[in-house]
Enzyme design. Structure first.
Site, PDB file in Angstrom:
ATOM      1  N   GLU A   1       0.369  -1.152   0.170  1.00 34.22           N
ATOM      2  CA  GLU A   1      -0.179  -0.033   0.176  1.00 34.22           C
ATOM      3  C   GLU A   1       0.899   1.103   0.307  1.00 34.22           C
ATOM      4  OE1 GLU A   1      -3.706   0.204   2.171  1.00 34.22           O
ATOM      5  OE2 GLU A   1      -3.500   1.347   3.002  1.00 34.22           O
TER       6      GLU A   1
ATOM      7  N   GLU B   1      -3.347  10.551   3.800  1.00 32.08           N
ATOM      8  CA  GLU B   1      -3.885  10.757   4.198  1.00 32.08           C
ATOM      9  C   GLU B   1      -3.420  11.848   4.610  1.00 32.08           C
ATOM     10  OE1 GLU B   1      -4.921   6.529   6.300  1.00 32.08           O
ATOM     11  OE2 GLU B   1      -3.045   7.221   6.716  1.00 32.08           O
TER      12      GLU B   1
ATOM     13  N   GLY C   1      -3.548  12.784  18.625  1.00 28.60           N
ATOM     14  CA  GLY C   1      -3.785  11.926  18.657  1.00 28.60           C
ATOM     15  C   GLY C   1      -5.099  11.335  19.637  1.00 28.60           C
TER      16      GLY C   1
ATOM     17  N   ASP D   1       0.507   5.146   0.460  1.00 26.68           N
ATOM     18  CA  ASP D   1      -1.098   6.332   1.458  1.00 26.68           C
ATOM     19  C   ASP D   1       0.264   7.777   1.152  1.00 26.68           C
ATOM     20  OD1 ASP D   1      -2.175   4.334   2.161  1.00 26.68           O
ATOM     21  OD2 ASP D   1      -1.318   3.512   3.467  1.00 26.68           O
TER      22      ASP D   1
END
Length: 296
Positions: free
Chosen positions: A108, A112, A206, A110
């Protein structure tokens, strides 16, 4: 004898033509029409495509996010996607543009985009899965407001390296060091995927900043994409060779140019906010092997 020679010439010509046709069919420059190149894979009611197929939006609301995926899978190439991110308070939301093989031991690549509270910079997180293993996150602050206009986010994936780019500026590299025992995505064909979803458990601060549903729906926009890649036909040789059609595997794309290296160093110096290769505590002072190897 003349007839036999002509017959042999005809058969040979037919075989060569068939082979060239197969090779040319293995490479694609996209149509630019979302309806022709992609399938909606999640919540069609939250996907809106223009009448000409040239632009598309995804919506996240109280009930669902949305996603779409390429009809074909690819092994190496260059993918460009123009994206305009969610304006205003977007904390807890995640817009993803990535390639994935959808296997148990998946590969993969990514992008994001992690939403943030109003007035704070968007965080772009990149990651690489190779043979099912990830933990290779890097994060940068973008040097512009990605909600005001479209910007081009690109993946160059070839037999030499993976280059993540923003408006053609390289922001991250992941080099093929398989000969030194480092896993690299090189055997599994991948589809192109785009999604918008609720990632409030981790995406912003977070997980401390949650989605503000009073601001819903959240909308991300996509358009003017380009797929210049090798379509998977079951034969990796077609995708691994170096040719004019398979331009991304040429030696000139085995590393960054001198100008690209300067841009990459600029991003690393002024915009990088997290690099797994600098997180000694996370890996108990045993960083992944690729961290000690050259990036280019």
């Amino acid at each position: 004898m003349t007839f036999i020679k002509r017959s042999k010439s005809f058969v040979l010509g037919f075989l060569i033509s068939s082979l060239l046709l197969r090779v040319s069919e293995a490479y694609v420059v996209s149509s630019g029409d979302f309806n022709k190149d992609f399938l909606v894979t999640w919540s069609p009611t939250n996907v809106n495509t223009s009448s000409d197929g040239r632009s598309r939006t995804l919506k996240l609301d109280h009930e669902s996010g949305a996603s779409f995926s390429s009809i074909k899978t690819y092994l190496f190439g260059k993918i460009d996607m123009k994206i305009k991110l969610i304006p205003g308070p977007s904390q807890g939301t995640v817009v993803a543009f990535y390639m994935s093989s959808d296997q148990t031991n998946r590969d993969e690549i990514d992008f994001e985009f992690l939403g943030n509270v109003n007035g704070q910079a968007y965080i772009l997180q990149t990651n690489v899965y190779a043979d099912g293993v990830d933990n290779r996150e890097e994060r940068i602050h973008l040097w512009f407001d990605p909600t005001k206009d479209f910007h081009t986010y690109s993946i160059l994936w070839n037999v030499h390296q993976i280059v993540f780019m923003v408006d053609q500026i390289p922001i991250r590299l992941y080099r093929n060091h398989t000969e030194k025992g480092v896993a690299y995505p090189r055997l599994q064909p991948m589809s192109i995927k785009v999604s918008l979803w609720n990632g409030e458990s981790w995406a912003t601060s977070g997980g401390h900043e949650k989605v503000d549903w009073s601001k819903a729906p959240f909308v991300a926009s996509f358009g003017d994409y380009k797929i210049d890649a090798c379509i998977w036909k079951g034969n990796p040789t077609l995708c691994k060779t170096e040719s004019n059609e398979n331009w991304w595997n040429k030696n000139e794309f085995s590393s960054l140019t001198r100008v690209q290296k300067r841009w990459f160093k600029w991003v690393s110096k002024y915009h990088l906010i997290y690099d797994y290769c600098q997180d000694y505590a996370r890996f108990h002072n045993k960083l992944p092997k690729e961290c000690s190897l050259p990036k280019y």
